[in-house]
Design a protein around this motif. Sequence first.
Motif, PDB file in Angstrom:
ATOM      1  N   LEU A 202      -3.361   5.632   7.873  1.00 13.03           N
ATOM      2  CA  LEU A 202      -3.174   4.416   6.961  1.00 13.03           C
ATOM      3  C   LEU A 202      -2.006   3.739   7.129  1.00 13.03           C
ATOM      4  N   ALA A 203      -1.007   4.594   7.064  1.00 11.40           N
ATOM      5  CA  ALA A 203       0.468   3.731   6.822  1.00 11.40           C
ATOM      6  C   ALA A 203       0.803   3.217   8.072  1.00 11.40           C
ATOM      7  N   PRO A 204       0.531   3.539   9.514  1.00 11.87           N
ATOM      8  CA  PRO A 204       0.726   2.706  10.444  1.00 11.87           C
ATOM      9  C   PRO A 204       0.356   1.465  10.313  1.00 11.87           C
ATOM     10  N   ARG A 205      -1.082   1.158   9.978  1.00 13.42           N
ATOM     11  CA  ARG A 205      -1.938  -0.225   9.909  1.00 13.42           C
ATOM     12  C   ARG A 205      -1.719  -1.005   8.773  1.00 13.42           C
ATOM     13  N   PHE A 206      -1.595  -0.096   7.394  1.00  6.25           N
ATOM     14  CA  PHE A 206      -1.515  -1.123   6.571  1.00  6.25           C
ATOM     15  C   PHE A 206      -0.310  -0.776   5.267  1.00  6.25           C
ATOM     16  N   GLY A 207       0.482   0.268   5.599  1.00  2.00           N
ATOM     17  CA  GLY A 207       1.427   0.548   4.780  1.00  2.00           C
ATOM     18  C   GLY A 207       2.438  -0.544   4.273  1.00  2.00           C
ATOM     19  N   ASN A 208       2.736  -1.557   5.059  1.00  2.00           N
ATOM     20  CA  ASN A 208       3.617  -2.628   4.720  1.00  2.00           C
ATOM     21  C   ASN A 208       2.982  -3.846   4.060  1.00  2.00           C
ATOM     22  N   LYS A 209       1.846  -3.826   4.138  1.00  2.00           N
ATOM     23  CA  LYS A 209       1.091  -4.858   3.771  1.00  2.00           C
ATOM     24  C   LYS A 209       0.883  -4.917   2.155  1.00  2.00           C
ATOM     25  N   ARG A 210       0.766  -6.030   1.544  1.00  2.00           N
ATOM     26  CA  ARG A 210       0.481  -6.110   0.144  1.00  2.00           C
ATOM     27  C   ARG A 210      -1.034  -5.854   0.042  1.00  2.00           C
ATOM     28  N   LEU A 211      -1.138  -5.628  -1.373  1.00  2.00           N
ATOM     29  CA  LEU A 211      -2.927  -5.187  -1.583  1.00  2.00           C
ATOM     30  C   LEU A 211      -3.798  -6.443  -1.362  1.00  2.00           C
TER      31      LEU A 211
ATOM     32  N   ARG B 117      -1.900  17.428  -0.301  1.00  2.00           N
ATOM     33  CA  ARG B 117      -1.058  17.412   1.065  1.00  2.00           C
ATOM     34  C   ARG B 117      -1.888  16.975   2.225  1.00  2.00           C
ATOM     35  N   GLU B 118      -3.248  17.209   2.256  1.00  2.00           N
ATOM     36  CA  GLU B 118      -4.012  16.697   3.195  1.00  2.00           C
ATOM     37  C   GLU B 118      -4.123  15.060   2.968  1.00  2.00           C
ATOM     38  N   ASP B 119      -3.933  14.767   1.758  1.00  2.00           N
ATOM     39  CA  ASP B 119      -4.219  13.073   1.614  1.00  2.00           C
ATOM     40  C   ASP B 119      -2.720  12.477   2.324  1.00  2.00           C
ATOM     41  N   GLU B 120      -1.743  13.238   1.795  1.00  2.00           N
ATOM     42  CA  GLU B 120      -0.434  12.824   2.406  1.00  2.00           C
ATOM     43  C   GLU B 120      -0.298  12.619   4.106  1.00  2.00           C
ATOM     44  N   ARG B 121      -0.980  13.685   4.609  1.00  2.00           N
ATOM     45  CA  ARG B 121      -1.053  13.801   6.036  1.00  2.00           C
ATOM     46  C   ARG B 121      -1.985  12.749   6.445  1.00  2.00           C
TER      47      ARG B 121
ATOM     48  N   LEU C 277       0.849  -1.071  -0.174  1.00  2.00           N
ATOM     49  CA  LEU C 277      -0.189  -0.024  -0.045  1.00  2.00           C
ATOM     50  C   LEU C 277       0.917   1.200  -0.023  1.00  2.00           C
ATOM     51  N   ASP C 278       1.918   1.325   0.837  1.00  2.00           N
ATOM     52  CA  ASP C 278       2.962   2.301   0.595  1.00  2.00           C
ATOM     53  C   ASP C 278       3.195   2.629  -0.675  1.00  2.00           C
ATOM     54  N   GLN C 279       3.702   1.555  -1.495  1.00  2.00           N
ATOM     55  CA  GLN C 279       4.100   1.800  -2.805  1.00  2.00           C
ATOM     56  C   GLN C 279       2.808   2.204  -3.818  1.00  2.00           C
ATOM     57  N   LEU C 280       1.883   1.709  -3.520  1.00  2.00           N
ATOM     58  CA  LEU C 280       0.676   2.111  -4.263  1.00  2.00           C
ATOM     59  C   LEU C 280       0.318   3.780  -3.857  1.00  2.00           C
ATOM     60  N   PHE C 281       0.421   3.896  -2.739  1.00  2.00           N
ATOM     61  CA  PHE C 281      -0.021   5.366  -2.302  1.00  2.00           C
ATOM     62  C   PHE C 281       1.050   6.344  -2.984  1.00  2.00           C
TER      63      PHE C 281
ATOM     64  N   ASP D 200     -10.613  -5.708   8.218  1.00  2.00           N
ATOM     65  CA  ASP D 200      -9.571  -4.794   9.104  1.00  2.00           C
ATOM     66  C   ASP D 200      -9.883  -3.313   8.843  1.00  2.00           C
ATOM     67  N   ILE D 201     -10.153  -2.939   7.548  1.00  2.00           N
ATOM     68  CA  ILE D 201     -10.586  -1.482   7.308  1.00  2.00           C
ATOM     69  C   ILE D 201     -11.774  -1.125   8.250  1.00  2.00           C
ATOM     70  N   SER D 202     -12.894  -2.161   8.212  1.00  2.00           N
ATOM     71  CA  SER D 202     -13.850  -1.684   9.143  1.00  2.00           C
ATOM     72  C   SER D 202     -13.457  -1.324  10.514  1.00  2.00           C
ATOM     73  N   ARG D 203     -12.640  -2.110  10.871  1.00  2.00           N
ATOM     74  CA  ARG D 203     -12.114  -1.919  12.043  1.00  2.00           C
ATOM     75  C   ARG D 203     -11.358  -0.670  12.523  1.00  2.00           C
ATOM     76  N   LEU D 204     -10.564  -0.319  11.583  1.00  2.00           N
ATOM     77  CA  LEU D 204      -9.975   1.008  11.661  1.00  2.00           C
ATOM     78  C   LEU D 204     -10.828   2.065  11.681  1.00  2.00           C
ATOM     79  N   HIS D 205     -11.801   1.965  10.714  1.00  2.00           N
ATOM     80  CA  HIS D 205     -12.902   2.993  10.724  1.00  2.00           C
ATOM     81  C   HIS D 205     -13.910   3.040  11.773  1.00  2.00           C
ATOM     82  N   SER D 206     -13.963   2.246  12.807  1.00  2.00           N
ATOM     83  CA  SER D 206     -14.491   2.065  13.980  1.00  2.00           C
ATOM     84  C   SER D 206     -13.710   2.516  15.238  1.00  2.00           C
ATOM     85  N   GLU D 207     -12.546   2.409  15.080  1.00  2.00           N
ATOM     86  CA  GLU D 207     -11.443   2.891  15.909  1.00  2.00           C
ATOM     87  C   GLU D 207     -11.525   4.451  15.855  1.00  2.00           C
TER      88      GLU D 207
END
Length: 391
Positions: free
Chosen positions: A133-142, A123-127, A103-107, A149-156
């Motif tokens: 997103l980076a801390p949770r999914f950045g190193n994951k393959r797409l 710039r807002e997107d980057e921030r 995801l880091d590479q895709l972003f 997992d996305i729903s869990r982050l959204h709820s948190e």
Amino acid sequence: MKLHFTRKALDTLPLPAPGVGRAEYQDDEIKGLVLRINEVGEKTFSAVRWSKANQKTIRVTLGPYPDVSIEKARKRAREVNEMIAAGTDPTEERRRMRSELTLDQLFEIYLDRWARQRKKTAREDERDYANHLAPRFGNKRLSEIRRPDISRLHSEIGKEQPRTANKILALLSTVFGRAIEWGYADANPIHGLKRYPEKKRDRFLQRDELPRFFDALATLPNPTARDFFLMCLFTGARRSNVLAMRWEEIAFDQAMWRIPETKNGTPQFVVLHRAAVDLLRQRRKAADSPWVFPSTTSKSGHLVEPKKAWALVLKNAQLTDVRIHDLRRTLGSYQAITGASLAVIGKSLNHKSVQATQIYARLDIDPIRDSVQRAVDGILSYARVAPDAPS
């Protein structure tokens, strides 16, 4: 079996007979577009064509239905047909593009290929990406990024910041949407996730708050920040436009400010109240920069984000839950209070909608100027002491 692909037709397809494994249907509109359905009812679009250049049949998976709509499937099938006709093997190209993509590479690709070229909020997107997103999914393959997992982050995030949670979900959905378009992904894992209901913000400075607000501005030690806040209030322009205001955009003889490009992607003419003109004339006397609100520390050369000054104003004025953007809403509110029509308010604040734009296009500048004059006069009437002259 040939079939005209419609939602009704695809939604009612029978399951394959036991032992058959899967059934395949050919769209009668786009050559090569097929839909497979397996024994458990999973449906997947593919583009299947014979490649003369490669001397083989090429099958390209387009994505699952209904995550990929019929319209999108047809569009992608056309693209595959064009690539095969040109001698390109889309499957080899896709393998190359999707190899080891995180995801880091895709972003980063998303920023370089899309956001930085087309979005004012890049710039807002980057921030937002870096913070959430980076801390949770950045190193994951797409393929490893799952909907639960996305729903869990959204709820948190949504427990404390529902609007931010929705914003993060929208950003991730946009990134995956581009990934599907560019061949990096087959489906959008955000599809089907529900957003939090959002209440539109209606905060503006009330009559009893304006005297305290002006008193706090008068004692603000940073005159550039003070004048910036006043200009936001007097013009109702968006914060980003006021921050980037240049002297060449000001027509003093006409009391007009031409913003070359706004959030709506169009230029805007802003009428200037006499208080705004006076403020600008005072600043012009000592100006040595093309920016109206210059900064010696920012890369842009102009004021960027006067957070500390704004916090000091709110503290001294004993105000809570007031944002800089609420100054824009304050002008619009007092335009309404002083009798302006919704069309005039929308025109002066550069709001954009299909129906309203037809009305705005027929408006003369005079009623807008009169409305802004009355509104700012009304705002200033609540100041116990007028702000010190800008230095």
